[in-house]
Write a protein that holds these residues in place. Structure first.
Motif, PDB file in Angstrom:
ATOM      1  N   ARG A  16     -27.181   2.198 -60.202  1.00 24.04           N
ATOM      2  CA  ARG A  16     -27.659   0.836 -59.982  1.00 24.04           C
ATOM      3  C   ARG A  16     -28.776   0.781 -58.961  1.00 24.04           C
ATOM      4  O   ARG A  16     -29.340  -0.271 -58.719  1.00 24.04           O
ATOM      5  CB  ARG A  16     -26.501  -0.051 -59.535  1.00 24.04           C
ATOM      6  N   GLN A  17     -29.103   1.904 -58.356  1.00 23.20           N
ATOM      7  CA  GLN A  17     -30.145   1.953 -57.337  1.00 23.20           C
ATOM      8  C   GLN A  17     -31.338   2.758 -57.838  1.00 23.20           C
ATOM      9  O   GLN A  17     -31.390   3.976 -57.674  1.00 23.20           O
ATOM     10  CB  GLN A  17     -29.599   2.588 -56.052  1.00 23.20           C
ATOM     11  N   PRO A  18     -32.309   2.097 -58.483  1.00 22.92           N
ATOM     12  CA  PRO A  18     -33.493   2.827 -58.964  1.00 22.92           C
ATOM     13  C   PRO A  18     -34.224   3.506 -57.811  1.00 22.92           C
ATOM     14  O   PRO A  18     -34.245   3.006 -56.688  1.00 22.92           O
ATOM     15  CB  PRO A  18     -34.358   1.725 -59.584  1.00 22.92           C
ATOM     16  N   LYS A  19     -34.796   4.650 -58.101  1.00 20.21           N
ATOM     17  CA  LYS A  19     -35.528   5.431 -57.107  1.00 20.21           C
ATOM     18  C   LYS A  19     -36.992   5.509 -57.502  1.00 20.21           C
ATOM     19  O   LYS A  19     -37.323   5.431 -58.677  1.00 20.21           O
ATOM     20  CB  LYS A  19     -34.965   6.849 -57.032  1.00 20.21           C
ATOM     21  N   ASP A  20     -37.840   5.710 -56.514  1.00 22.96           N
ATOM     22  CA  ASP A  20     -39.253   5.912 -56.808  1.00 22.96           C
ATOM     23  C   ASP A  20     -39.718   7.293 -56.368  1.00 22.96           C
ATOM     24  O   ASP A  20     -40.893   7.554 -56.248  1.00 22.96           O
ATOM     25  CB  ASP A  20     -40.121   4.826 -56.180  1.00 22.96           C
ATOM     26  N   SER A  21     -38.771   8.206 -56.172  1.00 23.28           N
ATOM     27  CA  SER A  21     -39.091   9.519 -55.614  1.00 23.28           C
ATOM     28  C   SER A  21     -39.582  10.526 -56.645  1.00 23.28           C
ATOM     29  O   SER A  21     -40.619  11.137 -56.470  1.00 23.28           O
ATOM     30  CB  SER A  21     -37.872  10.084 -54.881  1.00 23.28           C
ATOM     31  N   ASN A  22     -38.833  10.727 -57.699  1.00 27.40           N
ATOM     32  CA  ASN A  22     -39.231  11.689 -58.722  1.00 27.40           C
ATOM     33  C   ASN A  22     -38.592  11.302 -60.046  1.00 27.40           C
ATOM     34  O   ASN A  22     -37.835  10.350 -60.117  1.00 27.40           O
ATOM     35  CB  ASN A  22     -38.841  13.118 -58.325  1.00 27.40           C
ATOM     36  N   TYR A  23     -38.879  12.019 -61.089  1.00 26.53           N
ATOM     37  CA  TYR A  23     -38.334  11.708 -62.406  1.00 26.53           C
ATOM     38  C   TYR A  23     -36.953  12.323 -62.550  1.00 26.53           C
ATOM     39  O   TYR A  23     -36.813  13.477 -62.899  1.00 26.53           O
ATOM     40  CB  TYR A  23     -39.281  12.200 -63.500  1.00 26.53           C
ATOM     41  N   ASP A  24     -35.934  11.529 -62.271  1.00 25.89           N
ATOM     42  CA  ASP A  24     -34.555  11.994 -62.337  1.00 25.89           C
ATOM     43  C   ASP A  24     -34.065  11.995 -63.784  1.00 25.89           C
ATOM     44  O   ASP A  24     -34.769  12.417 -64.675  1.00 25.89           O
ATOM     45  CB  ASP A  24     -33.673  11.122 -61.437  1.00 25.89           C
ATOM     46  N   ASP A  25     -32.888  11.478 -64.013  1.00 23.89           N
ATOM     47  CA  ASP A  25     -32.292  11.534 -65.344  1.00 23.89           C
ATOM     48  C   ASP A  25     -32.988  10.630 -66.363  1.00 23.89           C
ATOM     49  O   ASP A  25     -33.022  10.933 -67.545  1.00 23.89           O
ATOM     50  CB  ASP A  25     -30.811  11.163 -65.271  1.00 23.89           C
ATOM     51  N   LEU A  26     -33.520   9.503 -65.928  1.00 28.66           N
ATOM     52  CA  LEU A  26     -34.175   8.561 -66.829  1.00 28.66           C
ATOM     53  C   LEU A  26     -35.224   7.798 -66.050  1.00 28.66           C
ATOM     54  O   LEU A  26     -35.000   7.437 -64.898  1.00 28.66           O
ATOM     55  CB  LEU A  26     -33.144   7.567 -67.385  1.00 28.66           C
ATOM     56  N   TYR A  27     -36.371   7.553 -66.663  1.00 29.46           N
ATOM     57  CA  TYR A  27     -37.386   6.725 -66.005  1.00 29.46           C
ATOM     58  C   TYR A  27     -37.970   5.725 -66.990  1.00 29.46           C
ATOM     59  O   TYR A  27     -37.858   5.881 -68.203  1.00 29.46           O
ATOM     60  CB  TYR A  27     -38.485   7.570 -65.364  1.00 29.46           C
ATOM     61  N   TYR A  28     -38.560   4.672 -66.428  1.00 28.75           N
ATOM     62  CA  TYR A  28     -39.218   3.621 -67.197  1.00 28.75           C
ATOM     63  C   TYR A  28     -40.675   3.606 -66.773  1.00 28.75           C
ATOM     64  O   TYR A  28     -40.978   3.607 -65.578  1.00 28.75           O
ATOM     65  CB  TYR A  28     -38.566   2.268 -66.912  1.00 28.75           C
TER      66      TYR A  28
END
Length: 120
Positions: A16-28
């Protein structure tokens, strides 16, 4: 959950906490080709209308892709996600922001089964 443009989810932590660090499991991401959800090392499956989103369905579906265009999604569309760490997630698409809005994002309901399959 709302996933903003150029943000990422990690299903090992709190999805529930989107990250802006790197491309983790899923990105938009929204770019010149349109908006889409994608992953580098996670397996995605867009379920068809006849399939019921459940753990067994996500375990057994193998029509893997690494990108699903937003234009392929309608309200209620479901995406199975299988991570390299062995987690399975089911996202149910709820909608997206207006094109003229101040930010771009998609909205999903999420269910996560941790350690549901062997890690790769």
């Amino acid at each position: 959950m709302q996933l903003p443009d150029d943000y990422h989810l990690e299903f090992s932590g709190d999805p529930r906490q989107p990250k802006d660090s790197n491309y983790d499991d899923l990105y938009y991401l929204c770019d010149f080709s349109g908006c889409y959800v994608a992953s580098y090392n996670t397996k995605l499956v867009l379920l068809n209308n006849a399939e019921h989103g459940a753990l067994d369905t996500c375990r057994n579906s193998t029509r893997y892709t690494d990108r699903i265009d937003q234009k392929q999604l309608s309200q209620g569309s479901q995406i199975c996600i299988r991570t390299a760490a062995g987690h399975i997630a089911l996202l149910t698409y709820k909608g997206a922001s207006a094109d003229a809005g101040p930010s771009r994002y998609v909205t999903f309901d999420a269910k996560v089964w941790r350690n549901a399959v062997d890690s790769t």
